[in-house]
Every structure is written in structure tokens, then in C-alpha cells.
Design an enzyme around this catalytic site. Structure first.
Site, PDB file in Angstrom:
ATOM      1  N   ALA A 182       0.874  -1.176   0.000  1.00  0.00           N
ATOM      2  CA  ALA A 182       0.000   0.000   0.000  1.00  0.00           C
ATOM      3  C   ALA A 182       0.908   1.221   0.000  1.00  0.00           C
ATOM      4  CB  ALA A 182      -0.864  -0.017   1.260  1.00  0.00           C
TER       5      ALA A 182
ATOM      6  N   GLY B 194       0.576  -4.942   0.827  1.00  0.00           N
ATOM      7  CA  GLY B 194      -0.581  -4.951  -0.070  1.00  0.00           C
ATOM      8  C   GLY B 194      -0.289  -5.610  -1.414  1.00  0.00           C
TER       9      GLY B 194
ATOM     10  N   GLU C 230      -0.608  -9.208  -0.777  1.00  0.00           N
ATOM     11  CA  GLU C 230      -2.045  -9.403  -0.521  1.00  0.00           C
ATOM     12  C   GLU C 230      -2.834  -9.401  -1.832  1.00  0.00           C
ATOM     13  OE1 GLU C 230      -1.871  -6.232   2.477  1.00  0.00           O
ATOM     14  OE2 GLU C 230      -2.853  -7.604   3.863  1.00  0.00           O
TER      15      GLU C 230
ATOM     16  N   GLU D 250       4.459  -5.298   7.259  1.00  0.00           N
ATOM     17  CA  GLU D 250       3.715  -4.205   7.897  1.00  0.00           C
ATOM     18  C   GLU D 250       4.116  -3.951   9.343  1.00  0.00           C
ATOM     19  OE1 GLU D 250       2.365  -6.399   5.818  1.00  0.00           O
ATOM     20  OE2 GLU D 250       0.817  -5.478   4.593  1.00  0.00           O
TER      21      GLU D 250
HETATM   22  N1  CAA Z   1       4.610   3.122  -0.590  1.00  0.00           N
HETATM   23  C1  CAA Z   1       5.020   4.281  -1.121  1.00  0.00           C
HETATM   24  N2  CAA Z   1       6.188   4.425  -1.796  1.00  0.00           N
HETATM   25  C2  CAA Z   1       6.960   3.333  -1.917  1.00  0.00           C
HETATM   26  C3  CAA Z   1       6.598   2.075  -1.373  1.00  0.00           C
HETATM   27  C4  CAA Z   1       5.358   1.997  -0.691  1.00  0.00           C
HETATM   28  N3  CAA Z   1       4.898   0.850  -0.173  1.00  0.00           N
HETATM   29  N4  CAA Z   1       7.579   1.187  -1.635  1.00  0.00           N
HETATM   30  C5  CAA Z   1       8.522   1.859  -2.329  1.00  0.00           C
HETATM   31  N5  CAA Z   1       8.158   3.149  -2.501  1.00  0.00           N
HETATM   32  C6  CAA Z   1       8.877   4.209  -3.181  1.00  0.00           C
HETATM   33  C7  CAA Z   1      10.028   4.722  -2.317  1.00  0.00           C
HETATM   34  O1  CAA Z   1       9.565   5.659  -1.378  1.00  0.00           O
HETATM   35  C8  CAA Z   1      10.930   5.325  -3.367  1.00  0.00           C
HETATM   36  O2  CAA Z   1      10.387   6.576  -3.746  1.00  0.00           O
HETATM   37  P1  CAA Z   1      11.339   7.912  -3.789  1.00  0.00           P
HETATM   38  O3  CAA Z   1      12.327   7.581  -4.871  1.00  0.00           O
HETATM   39  O4  CAA Z   1      10.398   9.006  -4.120  1.00  0.00           O
HETATM   40  O5  CAA Z   1      11.969   7.992  -2.441  1.00  0.00           O
HETATM   41  C9  CAA Z   1      10.744   4.407  -4.579  1.00  0.00           C
HETATM   42  O6  CAA Z   1       9.524   3.722  -4.341  1.00  0.00           O
HETATM   43  C10 CAA Z   1      11.865   3.381  -4.702  1.00  0.00           C
HETATM   44  O7  CAA Z   1      11.973   2.675  -3.461  1.00  0.00           O
HETATM   45  P2  CAA Z   1      13.346   2.508  -2.640  1.00  0.00           P
HETATM   46  O8  CAA Z   1      14.253   3.654  -2.927  1.00  0.00           O
HETATM   47  O9  CAA Z   1      12.989   2.252  -1.228  1.00  0.00           O
HETATM   48  O10 CAA Z   1      13.929   1.197  -3.352  1.00  0.00           O
HETATM   49  P3  CAA Z   1      14.925   0.151  -2.706  1.00  0.00           P
HETATM   50  O11 CAA Z   1      15.375  -0.720  -3.834  1.00  0.00           O
HETATM   51  O12 CAA Z   1      15.954   0.805  -1.881  1.00  0.00           O
HETATM   52  O13 CAA Z   1      14.005  -0.740  -1.695  1.00  0.00           O
HETATM   53  C11 CAA Z   1      12.017  -1.934  -1.046  1.00  0.00           C
HETATM   54  C12 CAA Z   1      12.959  -1.520  -2.206  1.00  0.00           C
HETATM   55  C13 CAA Z   1      12.767  -2.900  -0.111  1.00  0.00           C
HETATM   56  C14 CAA Z   1      10.824  -2.645  -1.681  1.00  0.00           C
HETATM   57  C15 CAA Z   1      11.584  -0.683  -0.257  1.00  0.00           C
HETATM   58  O14 CAA Z   1      11.084   0.278  -1.196  1.00  0.00           O
HETATM   59  C16 CAA Z   1      10.511  -0.925   0.766  1.00  0.00           C
HETATM   60  O15 CAA Z   1      10.795  -1.454   1.816  1.00  0.00           O
HETATM   61  N6  CAA Z   1       9.270  -0.501   0.455  1.00  0.00           N
HETATM   62  C17 CAA Z   1       8.149  -0.608   1.400  1.00  0.00           C
HETATM   63  C18 CAA Z   1       7.661  -2.019   1.557  1.00  0.00           C
HETATM   64  C19 CAA Z   1       6.568  -2.088   2.596  1.00  0.00           C
HETATM   65  O16 CAA Z   1       6.764  -1.827   3.763  1.00  0.00           O
HETATM   66  N7  CAA Z   1       5.361  -2.468   2.149  1.00  0.00           N
HETATM   67  C20 CAA Z   1       4.192  -2.562   3.027  1.00  0.00           C
HETATM   68  C21 CAA Z   1       3.410  -1.297   2.930  1.00  0.00           C
HETATM   69  S1  CAA Z   1       2.164  -1.190   4.161  1.00  0.00           S
HETATM   70  C22 CAA Z   1       0.847  -2.090   3.560  1.00  0.00           C
HETATM   71  O17 CAA Z   1       0.909  -2.687   2.494  1.00  0.00           O
HETATM   72  C23 CAA Z   1      -0.372  -2.048   4.445  1.00  0.00           C
HETATM   73  C24 CAA Z   1      -1.486  -2.933   4.096  1.00  0.00           C
HETATM   74  O18 CAA Z   1      -1.424  -4.144   4.163  1.00  0.00           O
HETATM   75  C25 CAA Z   1      -2.783  -2.343   3.762  1.00  0.00           C
END
Ligand code: CAA
Length: 257
Positions: free
Chosen positions: A66, A112, A115, A135
Site C-alpha cells: 500500500a 498490499g 495481498e 507491515e
Molecule cells: N509506498 C510508497 N512508496 C513506496 C513504497 C510503498 N509501499 N515502496 C517503495 N516506494 C517508493 C520509495 O519511497 C521510493 O520513492 P522515492 O524515490 O520518491 O523515495 C521508490 O519507491 C523506490 O523505493 P526505494 O528507494 O525504497 O527502493 P529500494 O530498492 O531501496 O528498496 C524496497 C525496495 C525494499 C521494496 C523498499 O522500497 C521498501 O521497503 N518498500 C516498502 C515495503 C513495505 O513496507 N510495504 C508494506 C506497505 S504497508 C501495507 O501494504 C499495508 C497494508 O497491508 C494495507
């Protein structure tokens, strides 16, 4: 239909739905969820579409979750609404859709994103895919059905481990845990999805929709899946596709659904 965050294309009875926000690793914001919901509804209502392949744009991510930026300042009520609206409008819709869906997991499938893949009927992954429900590392829990669907797919113990550690697993482990059906190289991912789809689209769409309903019924609280199966089995007998399928067998020809 014009979409901003997804690509939607139909070819040979297959709808290809690609989440297309690669700069944000295809994270699901509200607009993307609404577009996916609209595309899935459209595919389900279009009788020329017999299968969906859902994937992420480019080669790094299926969906990285998400959109964290969108919900970072939400209140308790807004948080609950996000989960409720998302589940009802997209994740439950997809799981209960009579048109079968294949998630082609081409990279990160986190939160998400995993999911979304788990709401599809079939999952395949590329070798570079990394899957997890991270999460709790953000101080929230999976909110798009992950606590339930992951446990259904891999069992309670492994689901507990994945969720509490917030860790990621690779495609080979996902296959041995039953989270994905197959894994392959990234180049072969869409061809493999198409190979599975080509087997699906030969069969009776109305029987497939009823079978999906019966399988899903077994996972719903308070519903007896065997009873749903009996009823849906009976319903098949008044469909044109049943007549065509059985006649084709008796006439030693291929059915034309
Ligand atoms: N939401 C918003 N933006 C996201 C994102 C997310 N879930 N995942 C990645 N991005 C964005 C980053 O912010 C970044 O944007 P900027 O360049 O503007 O900063 C861009 O995508 C590239 O990401 P990274 O620079 O972080 O790339 P990386 O290769 O260093 O890392 C990754 C990759 C390990 C996937 C890392 O991006 C990450 O950990 N992302 C989040 C994963 C996460 O926690 N997902 C769960 C979300 S909560 C959820 O899903 C709730 C639910 O169940 C309803």
C-alpha cells in the site's frame, strides 16, 4: 477506458492488467485501487475475456505494498476505513471474481502487493521475486486480507513467522511453502502465465465461475462448502455450456464455449 496508474490490454481472451507506477515500485494508492477495481469489474462483465494476468510494470516490483505516503498521517478511523474499503472494493472482488486471475509476480510483492497476489486465484513468480508482509516493521498489520489469506495458503505457523519477522522470502521458498504454484526466470514469467491461461480458456467459463464460488465457500465462516458445491453442480445442468461440453464429448469433438 483510460487509466492513469494501470495498463489494461486484451488479447486472445486474456486481459493483461499491469500496475504501472514503477517510480513508486507500483505501490497501491487509492487511485490505483479504484482503477484495478474498475478493470476487474470490466473484465468480469466482458464475456470475451476468460482469464486475467495481473503483473507489475518493469522488472523490479510486482507491487511494494500500500502507498505508505498516503496513509502515514491517518487516524484510527481512517485506517480502518482504508482496510475496509480496499478489501471490499478490490481484494474480495478479485478473489470472488468468476473470471480466474493469475498473479505474475515479477519482483517485490510486499504488504498490499503480496495481498493482491494472494487474492488472485493462481500465483507464479520470477526468480528475482521477494515476497513478504513487512507491515509490523511500520507499526501496522497487514490490512488487505493478509493475516487471513497467508495463513490459508501456507498454514498458520509459517504465516505467523512471515508476519511477525516482517521478513521476505524468495521464489523457491514461496514455491515449497505453497505460496506460489511455479517459479521461473523473469523472461519466462508472462509466457508461463499465458501457458496456464491457455489451458483455462479452453474450458467452460460458467463452470469455472461456479467452481471458484464453491472453492471459496469452503473458506468462508458459517458457510458449508459442500452444500455450495452441490447447489452449483446442479446449476450447471441448466447452462448452455453444459450442453455444449457434454455434446462435444459424445460427438468426439472439441467443445466450443
Ligand atoms: N509506498 C510508497 N512508496 C513506496 C513504497 C510503498 N509501499 N515502496 C517503495 N516506494 C517508493 C520509495 O519511497 C521510493 O520513492 P522515492 O524515490 O520518491 O523515495 C521508490 O519507491 C523506490 O523505493 P526505494 O528507494 O525504497 O527502493 P529500494 O530498492 O531501496 O528498496 C524496497 C525496495 C525494499 C521494496 C523498499 O522500497 C521498501 O521497503 N518498500 C516498502 C515495503 C513495505 O513496507 N510495504 C508494506 C506497505 S504497508 C501495507 O501494504 C499495508 C497494508 O497491508 C494495507
Amino acid at each position: 477506458m483510460d487509466y492513469k496508474n494501470i495498463l489494461f490490454e486484451c488479447k486472445n481472451a486474456i486481459a493483461y492488467i499491469t500496475i504501472n507506477r514503477s517510480k513508486q515500485l507500483n505501490a497501491l494508492n487509492a487511485e490505483t485501487i479504484a482503477e484495478l477495481s474498475s478493470a476487474i469489474t470490466l473484465a468480469e462483465n466482458d464475456k470475451s475475456i476468460k482469464c486475467m494476468i495481473i503483473t507489475g510494470a518493469e522488472d523490479k516490483a510486482f507491487v511494494a505494498g500500500a502507498d505508505i505516503k498516503e496513509f502515514a498521517n491517518y487516524s484510527k478511523k481512517e485506517g480502518e476505513n482504508l482496510a475496509r474499503k480496499g478489501q471490499e472494493s478490490l481484494f474480495d472482488l478479485l478473489e470472488n471474481c468468476g473470471t480466474p486471475s493469475i498473479a505474475a509476480i515479477n519482483g517485490f510483492a510486499l504488504g498490499g502487493g503480496l495481498e493482491l497476489a494472494m487474492a488472485c486465484h493462481i500465483r507464479i513468480a520470477s526468480e528475482n521475486a521477494k515476497m513478504g508482509l513487512p507491515e509490523v516493521s511500520l507499526g501496522v498489520i497487514p490490512g488487505y486480507g493478509g493475516t487471513q489469506r497467508l495463513a490459508n495458503l501456507v498454514g498458520k505457523g509459517k504465516a505467523m513467522e512471515m508476519i511477525t519477522t516482517a521478513g521476505m522470502i524468495l521464489a523457491a521458498d514461496a514455491k515449497s511453502w505453497g505460496l506460489v504454484n511455479y517459479f521461473c526466470t523473469q523472461e519466462k514469467l508472462i509466457p508461463l502465465a499465458e501457458k496456464i491461461a491457455s489451458k483455462i480458456i479452453r474450458n467452460s467459463p460458467s463452470a469455472i465461475a461456479k467452481a471458484i464460488k464453491a472453492v471459496n465457500a469452503g473458506f468462508e465462516e458459517g458457510i458449508n462448502g459442500f452444500e455450495v458445491e452441490k447447489k452449483e453442480f446442479g446449476n450447471c445442468f441448466e447452462s448452455e455450456e453444459f450442453k455444449e461440453g457434454t455434446n462435444a464429448f459424445l460427438e468426439k469433438r472439441k467443445a466450443n464455449f
